[in-house]
Motif scaffolding. Structure first.
Motif, PDB file in Angstrom:
ATOM      1  N   THR A   1       0.574  -1.294  -0.228  1.00  0.00           N
ATOM      2  CA  THR A   1      -0.046  -0.042   0.080  1.00  0.00           C
ATOM      3  C   THR A   1       0.966   1.679   0.270  1.00  0.00           C
ATOM      4  OG1 THR A   1      -0.179  -0.172   2.769  1.00  0.00           O
ATOM      5  CG2 THR A   1      -1.750  -1.678   1.475  1.00  0.00           C
ATOM      6  N   GLN A   2       2.093   1.170   0.217  1.00  0.00           N
ATOM      7  CA  GLN A   2       2.681   2.309  -0.104  1.00  0.00           C
ATOM      8  C   GLN A   2       3.620   2.247  -1.052  1.00  0.00           C
ATOM      9  OE1 GLN A   2       5.647   2.512   3.679  1.00  0.00           O
ATOM     10  NE2 GLN A   2       4.364   2.253   5.277  1.00  0.00           N
ATOM     11  N   LEU A   3       3.726   1.588  -1.616  1.00  0.00           N
ATOM     12  CA  LEU A   3       4.096   2.037  -3.439  1.00  0.00           C
ATOM     13  C   LEU A   3       2.877   2.616  -4.019  1.00  0.00           C
ATOM     14  CD1 LEU A   3       6.008   0.709  -5.284  1.00  0.00           C
ATOM     15  CD2 LEU A   3       4.561  -0.816  -5.820  1.00  0.00           C
ATOM     16  N   GLY A   4       3.806   3.824  -4.881  1.00  0.00           N
ATOM     17  CA  GLY A   4       2.549   4.284  -5.092  1.00  0.00           C
ATOM     18  C   GLY A   4       3.403   5.218  -7.002  1.00  0.00           C
ATOM     19  N   GLY A   5       2.364   6.104  -7.178  1.00  0.00           N
ATOM     20  CA  GLY A   5       2.471   6.611  -8.304  1.00  0.00           C
ATOM     21  C   GLY A   5       3.069   5.510  -9.631  1.00  0.00           C
ATOM     22  N   ARG A   6       3.713   6.317 -10.699  1.00  0.00           N
ATOM     23  CA  ARG A   6       3.720   5.877 -12.854  1.00  0.00           C
ATOM     24  C   ARG A   6       4.596   4.027 -12.548  1.00  0.00           C
ATOM     25  NH1 ARG A   6       0.487   7.009 -15.640  1.00  0.00           N
ATOM     26  NH2 ARG A   6      -0.532   9.692 -15.782  1.00  0.00           N
ATOM     27  N   ILE A   7       3.562   3.656 -13.322  1.00  0.00           N
ATOM     28  CA  ILE A   7       4.207   1.835 -13.778  1.00  0.00           C
ATOM     29  C   ILE A   7       5.399   3.356 -14.918  1.00  0.00           C
ATOM     30  CG2 ILE A   7       3.878   0.074 -15.218  1.00  0.00           C
ATOM     31  CD1 ILE A   7       1.122   0.380 -14.180  1.00  0.00           C
ATOM     32  N   PRO A   8       6.415   2.003 -14.691  1.00  0.00           N
ATOM     33  CA  PRO A   8       7.670   3.498 -15.992  1.00  0.00           C
ATOM     34  C   PRO A   8       7.471   1.936 -17.141  1.00  0.00           C
ATOM     35  CG  PRO A   8       8.473   2.066 -14.053  1.00  0.00           C
ATOM     36  CD  PRO A   8       7.103   2.003 -13.363  1.00  0.00           C
ATOM     37  N   THR A   9       7.602   3.315 -17.834  1.00  0.00           N
ATOM     38  CA  THR A   9       7.497   2.678 -19.451  1.00  0.00           C
ATOM     39  C   THR A   9       8.780   1.676 -19.461  1.00  0.00           C
ATOM     40  OG1 THR A   9       9.237   4.614 -19.974  1.00  0.00           O
ATOM     41  CG2 THR A   9       7.183   4.487 -20.434  1.00  0.00           C
ATOM     42  N   GLU A  10      10.361   0.821 -18.422  1.00  0.00           N
ATOM     43  CA  GLU A  10      11.277   0.527 -18.819  1.00  0.00           C
ATOM     44  C   GLU A  10      10.573  -0.579 -17.959  1.00  0.00           C
ATOM     45  OE1 GLU A  10      12.645   4.750 -17.877  1.00  0.00           O
ATOM     46  OE2 GLU A  10      11.000   3.441 -16.764  1.00  0.00           O
ATOM     47  N   LEU A  11       9.695  -1.035 -17.954  1.00  0.00           N
ATOM     48  CA  LEU A  11       9.850  -2.296 -17.386  1.00  0.00           C
ATOM     49  C   LEU A  11       8.882  -2.579 -19.197  1.00  0.00           C
ATOM     50  CD1 LEU A  11       6.928  -2.377 -14.461  1.00  0.00           C
ATOM     51  CD2 LEU A  11       9.568  -2.616 -14.723  1.00  0.00           C
ATOM     52  N   ALA A  12       8.891  -2.352 -20.198  1.00  0.00           N
ATOM     53  CA  ALA A  12       9.254  -2.795 -22.006  1.00  0.00           C
ATOM     54  C   ALA A  12       9.839  -3.696 -21.745  1.00  0.00           C
ATOM     55  CB  ALA A  12       8.107  -1.953 -22.345  1.00  0.00           C
ATOM     56  N   ARG A  13      11.252  -3.406 -20.747  1.00  0.00           N
ATOM     57  CA  ARG A  13      12.151  -4.321 -21.367  1.00  0.00           C
ATOM     58  C   ARG A  13      12.362  -5.657 -20.586  1.00  0.00           C
ATOM     59  NH1 ARG A  13      15.976   0.522 -19.088  1.00  0.00           N
ATOM     60  NH2 ARG A  13      16.278   2.062 -20.560  1.00  0.00           N
ATOM     61  N   LEU A  14      11.191  -5.250 -19.698  1.00  0.00           N
ATOM     62  CA  LEU A  14      10.953  -7.164 -19.019  1.00  0.00           C
ATOM     63  C   LEU A  14      11.011  -7.864 -19.914  1.00  0.00           C
ATOM     64  CD1 LEU A  14      10.520  -6.142 -15.477  1.00  0.00           C
ATOM     65  CD2 LEU A  14      12.536  -6.363 -15.983  1.00  0.00           C
ATOM     66  N   THR A  15      11.266  -8.780 -21.015  1.00  0.00           N
ATOM     67  CA  THR A  15      10.707  -9.787 -22.123  1.00  0.00           C
ATOM     68  C   THR A  15      10.410 -11.268 -21.886  1.00  0.00           C
ATOM     69  OG1 THR A  15      12.830  -9.860 -23.045  1.00  0.00           O
ATOM     70  CG2 THR A  15      11.495  -7.843 -23.798  1.00  0.00           C
TER      71      THR A  15
ATOM     72  N   ASP B   1      -2.397  -5.207  -7.803  1.00  0.00           N
ATOM     73  CA  ASP B   1      -3.467  -4.851  -7.141  1.00  0.00           C
ATOM     74  C   ASP B   1      -2.682  -4.702  -5.341  1.00  0.00           C
ATOM     75  OD1 ASP B   1      -2.569  -8.210  -6.765  1.00  0.00           O
ATOM     76  OD2 ASP B   1      -3.912  -8.116  -5.758  1.00  0.00           O
ATOM     77  N   GLY B   2      -3.230  -4.155  -5.084  1.00  0.00           N
ATOM     78  CA  GLY B   2      -3.731  -3.789  -4.019  1.00  0.00           C
ATOM     79  C   GLY B   2      -2.856  -2.567  -3.878  1.00  0.00           C
ATOM     80  N   THR B   3      -2.286  -1.896  -4.694  1.00  0.00           N
ATOM     81  CA  THR B   3      -1.293  -0.665  -4.194  1.00  0.00           C
ATOM     82  C   THR B   3      -2.091   0.595  -5.054  1.00  0.00           C
ATOM     83  OG1 THR B   3      -0.324  -1.202  -6.580  1.00  0.00           O
ATOM     84  CG2 THR B   3       1.068  -2.694  -5.488  1.00  0.00           C
ATOM     85  N   GLY B   4      -0.871   1.694  -4.820  1.00  0.00           N
ATOM     86  CA  GLY B   4      -1.066   3.001  -5.222  1.00  0.00           C
ATOM     87  C   GLY B   4      -0.633   3.205  -6.605  1.00  0.00           C
ATOM     88  N   VAL B   5      -0.446   2.319  -7.343  1.00  0.00           N
ATOM     89  CA  VAL B   5       0.337   3.029  -8.596  1.00  0.00           C
ATOM     90  C   VAL B   5      -0.537   2.931  -9.349  1.00  0.00           C
ATOM     91  CG1 VAL B   5       0.960   1.610 -10.983  1.00  0.00           C
ATOM     92  CG2 VAL B   5       1.605   1.054  -8.578  1.00  0.00           C
ATOM     93  N   THR B   6      -0.570   3.951 -10.455  1.00  0.00           N
ATOM     94  CA  THR B   6      -1.389   4.623 -11.218  1.00  0.00           C
ATOM     95  C   THR B   6      -0.834   4.591 -12.960  1.00  0.00           C
ATOM     96  OG1 THR B   6      -0.575   7.385 -10.593  1.00  0.00           O
ATOM     97  CG2 THR B   6      -2.057   6.234  -8.897  1.00  0.00           C
ATOM     98  N   GLY B   7      -1.826   5.363 -13.583  1.00  0.00           N
ATOM     99  CA  GLY B   7      -1.141   5.365 -14.697  1.00  0.00           C
ATOM    100  C   GLY B   7      -1.191   3.887 -15.591  1.00  0.00           C
ATOM    101  N   THR B   8      -0.723   3.767 -16.743  1.00  0.00           N
ATOM    102  CA  THR B   8      -1.616   2.896 -17.469  1.00  0.00           C
ATOM    103  C   THR B   8      -0.203   1.812 -17.573  1.00  0.00           C
ATOM    104  OG1 THR B   8      -0.740   3.744 -19.271  1.00  0.00           O
ATOM    105  CG2 THR B   8      -3.146   4.043 -19.498  1.00  0.00           C
ATOM    106  N   ILE B   9      -0.318   0.813 -17.562  1.00  0.00           N
ATOM    107  CA  ILE B   9       0.582  -0.626 -18.179  1.00  0.00           C
ATOM    108  C   ILE B   9       1.636  -0.189 -19.761  1.00  0.00           C
ATOM    109  CG2 ILE B   9       1.564  -2.366 -18.818  1.00  0.00           C
ATOM    110  CD1 ILE B   9       0.288  -2.170 -15.973  1.00  0.00           C
ATOM    111  N   PRO B  10       2.623  -0.078 -19.582  1.00  0.00           N
ATOM    112  CA  PRO B  10       3.484  -0.086 -20.961  1.00  0.00           C
ATOM    113  C   PRO B  10       2.669  -0.365 -21.669  1.00  0.00           C
ATOM    114  CG  PRO B  10       4.684   0.781 -19.531  1.00  0.00           C
ATOM    115  CD  PRO B  10       3.851   0.193 -19.076  1.00  0.00           C
TER     116      PRO B  10
END
Length: 81
Positions: free
Chosen positions: A20-34, A42-51
């Protein structure tokens, strides 16, 4: 989510669910995780869109139930992993 996670190319599962302390946007760098097959937000404070490039990974399953992210690859997959 730290952008440095994008350098963990052999990562298969990223489970951040319930932080629950995790928040902010989902970094585009995660797209490197092929190799990423499971992304749990689920259950986090993450916002935005999945790259978009991350959504196109053929074997990726994403659980972002309860996350304010608008993405075609977000699903409620409890019990599916």
């Amino acid at each position: 989510i730290p952008t440095e996670f994008g350098f963990m190319r052999s990562l298969v599962v990223l489970r951040l669910a319930g932080d629950t302390q995790l928040g902010g946007r989902i970094p585009t760098e995660l797209a490197r995780l092929t190799n990423l097959g499971q992304l749990w937000l689920d259950g986090t404070g993450v916002t935005g869109t999945i790259p978009v490039d991350l959504c196109h990974h053929a074997n990726l399953r994403v659980d972002c139930a309860g996350v304010a992210c608008a993405s075609m690859c977000c699903t409620d997959v409890y019990g599916s992993f």
